[in-house]
Design an enzyme around this catalytic site. Structure first.
Site, PDB file in Angstrom:
ATOM      1  N   CYS A  48       0.802  -1.230   0.000  1.00 49.93           N
ATOM      2  CA  CYS A  48       0.000   0.000   0.000  1.00 49.93           C
ATOM      3  C   CYS A  48       0.833   1.277   0.000  1.00 49.93           C
ATOM      4  CB  CYS A  48      -0.934   0.011   1.204  1.00 49.93           C
ATOM      5  SG  CYS A  48      -2.016  -1.429   1.263  1.00 49.93           S
ATOM      6  N   HIS A 183      -3.053   7.698   6.535  1.00 48.53           N
ATOM      7  CA  HIS A 183      -3.237   6.460   5.773  1.00 48.53           C
ATOM      8  C   HIS A 183      -4.708   6.063   5.879  1.00 48.53           C
ATOM      9  CE1 HIS A 183      -2.038   2.896   3.686  1.00 48.53           C
ATOM     10  NE2 HIS A 183      -2.377   2.097   4.684  1.00 48.53           N
ATOM     11  N   HIS A 224      -9.757   2.376  -0.921  1.00 46.09           N
ATOM     12  CA  HIS A 224      -8.316   2.158  -0.726  1.00 46.09           C
ATOM     13  C   HIS A 224      -7.719   1.690  -2.044  1.00 46.09           C
ATOM     14  CE1 HIS A 224      -4.511   1.221   0.780  1.00 46.09           C
ATOM     15  NE2 HIS A 224      -4.791   0.339   1.733  1.00 46.09           N
TER      16      HIS A 224
END
Length: 738
Positions: A48, A183, A224
């Site tokens: 990520c 995040h 995401h």
């Protein structure tokens, strides 16, 4: 994080494209291949945090000087259900299908797809190049190692250490940060650890003043994006800086009970709020489930700009190009407009016709004009506007000092009489060489060159046959020997078949001949004055049908060039240049002595320059041979005045021809800009910024609507499987095999 594209091909479909089509290492290499990028190139996979780590690597490369610009970012495409299944079994995905960051209802993340790319440059280079600078950036990265277990758990300790390292290294005061793009995935374990780490850092006991600052996550808006998650957050912050707004973070009506936002001074924007601060600072977090962390600090960039007011009129014409910029692709449909005010620009755009460039390969041909094209005052405007043009004139002047006592540069400034037989030809040569230097400065270089009469001297120099000092020697001696030649007359004839004129001239053999062939319908007769006068009289007294459309024009020259009046000059120039030997040409060079592509001895020997003076000029034939049928041919006239446009329609009937003059009488800068605009419209790309003293910023404009054809390959077996059909049986799982 995932490599789903490579799974779109079944074993039965494997071929020689499979290796390059499905390899993640080739993904970045393919971008370099398409755009011919030759610096460091790599694909980064840290899950990520991949896109921000890629940006971190790019900054290191830029600082090392390994490249001057970096293209980096991330992309995430959801193509198969396999990753969904794995992440669901790992209990990472949200049952509600939403990233509810910082919310009491947070239950995992929702996968999103998209692509984000940014261009990075050293700030000094971006300022020099006139780029549109969004912000300045510093980054840092570290790894959790084995500070936590399991390895997929976030490490608050390493997150705080990363923040400390980044801010200390960059010398940034954390109190100045206005906004934190977290995040913020919406996972039960991740959000509390991240916010606590941020809070402990930004409310460090060494920092006396507690400041309220916004914190948010773009994942609540778009999901995401995994490998592209970091750059998505970065782009969000850049857009907020540009629009002076803090955007809303969703699902924050009921906050996570394990996060003490009030203690840390964090505020989640639940509405659109103003960001009024002039210098804006923000940061972006991006963490990976393997422990690779990355943090970015962005600082808004403010530069002094000058707004053009409605009534303002520029002292000089400005170029406005539509359909392309230095930093963007140049498309097929283009338009360039010259204006000195917004009103003039608007009026021209009202009646503008956009030109679609030819898909044929472009062929650029420089055509150097001959005698009689100089005019008093020429070159002054371009010398005042462009140092490269002025410098080339002065360089020629320095070589000319060996042969004359006067200064070419000074006499051009003083409007010296160009009809002076010792000045006009040399001034024309100098103008031509300086124009080519200017075009090259603008990024325009020829594929082929040809010259008419004296134009062949400049053409051969540009082609690399002669150095500039050698070319100056040739033009000087050529001018001297022809200045001694006197007598005779030259008559320009248009709209009369040249074949018929050649028949008329048989009775004047030895006294008059065709000295210059422009086209099958245009030529120049050169010879004794009485013979040329008689020919002119004969043409004017022919029947009405014969003389219909004919135009006659006597050239104001001191002698009949390219006739027997230059026999002595031919011999003398060969003696003056004895011992000189030129090199082979670097680019295609067409001879107007033969009308064909130059042979080995053409241009490079004294003998050639004798024939250049005496033999007829096969200009039309040379122009015809310079063009290529399968190309779009752009003829750029190099000289003080255009000569080709009047005969181009007689030479070509196809639509693959364009003629562009470089200079016109008393309109040097305007003509140059118009020529650059026409070349741009025809598909050539100009280095626009060299037209101005300092780099010009590109103006934003509405986005283009592209044709969105899909080219994603999915094998037939996999297509059926994605539809729930077993490839081998062609049965849906809801049906039994009978």
């Amino acid at each position: 994080m995932n490599n789903e594209y490579s799974t779109l091909t079944f074993e039965t479909d494997l071929n020689h494209y499979s290796v390059t089509g499905g390899s993640t290492g080739i993904t970045s290499a393919r971008v370099s291949y398409i755009f011919d990028l030759r610096g460091p190139c790599m694909s980064v996979d840290t899950a990520c945090s991949s896109s921000l780590v890629a940006i971190y690597q790019a900054i290191l490369v830029l600082k090392a000087g390994d490249c001057n610009m970096a293209v980096c970012g991330g992309v995430n495409a959801l193509l198969t259900p396999s990753a969904f299944i794995q992440l669901s079994r790992a209990r990472m995905l949200s049952r509600t299908g939403q990233c509810q960051a910082f919310s009491a209802r947070a239950d995992g993340y929702a996968r999103g797809e998209g692509c984000g790319i940014v261009l990075l440059k050293r700030l000094s280079d971006a300022i020099k190049d006139g780029d549109n600078i969004w912000a300045t950036i510093v980054t840092g990265t570290n790894q959790d190692g084995r500070t936590v277990s399991p390895m997929t758990a976030p490490s608050g300790e390493q997150q705080r250490q990363l923040l400390k390292t980044v801010y200390e290294k960059a010398g940034i005061d954390p109190r100045e940060i206005d906004y934190i793009e977290a995040h913020g995935t919406g996972t039960v374990a991740g959000d509390p650890v991240e916010v606590k780490s941020l809070g402990m850092f930004f409310t460090d006991p060494h920092i006396q003043k507690k400041k309220k600052r916004y914190i948010g996550s773009v994942k609540t808006n778009i999901g995401h994006l995994e490998s592209a998650a970091g750059v998505a957050g970065l782009i969000k912050v850049l857009l907020m800086m540009k629009n002076n707004k803090f955007v809303k973070t969703l699902f924050a009506d009921e906050l996570h009970p394990d996060i003490d936002f009030q203690k840390f001074g964090f505020v989640i924007p639940t509405d659109l709020n103003d960001w009024d601060r002039k210098r804006k600072l923000a940061c972006v977090n991006s963490f990976a489930f393997g422990g690779t962390n990355c943090h970015v600090v962005l600082s808004s960039y403010t530069e002094i700009t000058t707004e053009i007011e409605k009534g303002h009129v520029s002292k000089q014409p400005l170029m406005f190009c539509f359909s392309g910029q230095d930093q963007k692709d140049h498309f097929q449909v283009r338009k360039a407009v010259i204006a000195t005010s917004l009103e003039e620009l608007a009026n021209k755009l009202k009646r503008v016709n956009m030109l679609e460039t030819s898909y044929k390969p472009k062929r650029l041909i420089f055509v150097f004009g001959g005698m009689g094209i100089a005019w008093m005052g020429m070159c002054k405007e371009l010398m005042s506007q462009f140092q490269v043009f002025k410098g080339k004139i002065q360089e020629i002047d320095s070589y000319l000092n060996e042969y004359v006592t006067w200064s070419l540069y000074e006499q051009l400034l003083d409007d010296y009489n160009v009809e002076d037989t010792m000045f006009g030809p040399i001034a024309t040569f100098a103008c031509q060489v300086a124009l080519v230097a200017l075009w090259k400065h603008l990024g325009i270089k020829p594929d082929c060159v040809l010259g008419q009469s004296i134009g062949e001297v400049a053409a051969s120099h540009i082609a690399g046959v002669w150095s500039l000092s050698e070319a100056v020697k040739i033009i000087f001696h050529r001018t001297v020997v022809l200045a001694k030649a006197t007598g005779g007359k030259m008559l320009l004839i248009r709209n009369k078949p040249v074949e018929k004129l050649e028949m008329m001239l048989t009775k004047y053999e030895g006294r008059a001949n065709i000295g210059l062939y422009y086209s099958p319908q245009s030529c120049v007769i050169s010879g004794d004055t009485d013979a040329v006068d008689q020919i002119e009289k004969d043409l004017l007294t022919t029947s009405t049908d014969e003389k219909h459309g004919i135009t006659l024009h006597t050239l104001r020259l001191q002698t009949a060039f390219h006739s027997h009046h230059t026999d002595n000059a031919k011999q003398e120039i060969q003696r003056k240049l004895v011992g000189m030997q030129g090199d082979s040409s670097d680019i295609e060079l067409i001879s107007t002595v033969s009308g064909k592509r130059a042979q080995e001895e053409d241009f490079s020997t004294p003998h050639y320059w004798g024939t250049n003076i005496r033999d007829p000029v096969q200009f039309g034939k040379a122009v015809g041979n310079a063009a290529k049928e399968k190309s779009f041919n752009i003829f750029v006239e190099i000289g003080p005045k255009p000569v080709l446009d009047s005969c181009i329609n007689d030479l070509f009937t196809e639509d693959n021809i364009a003629v562009v003059p470089s200079m016109k009488r008393n309109s040097e800068l305007n003509c140059l800009l118009e020529a650059a605009g026409k070349m741009y419209e025809h598909g050539l790309n100009i280095t626009w910024n060299v037209l101005y003293d300092r780099p010009q910023r590109n103006t934003e404009y509405p986005k283009y609507r592209f044709c969105r054809n899909k080219h994603l390959y999915v094998s037939e077996d996999l297509r059926q499987q994605l539809m729930g059909i077993q490839p081998k049986t062609n049965l849906h799982p809801f049906f039994e095999d009978s």
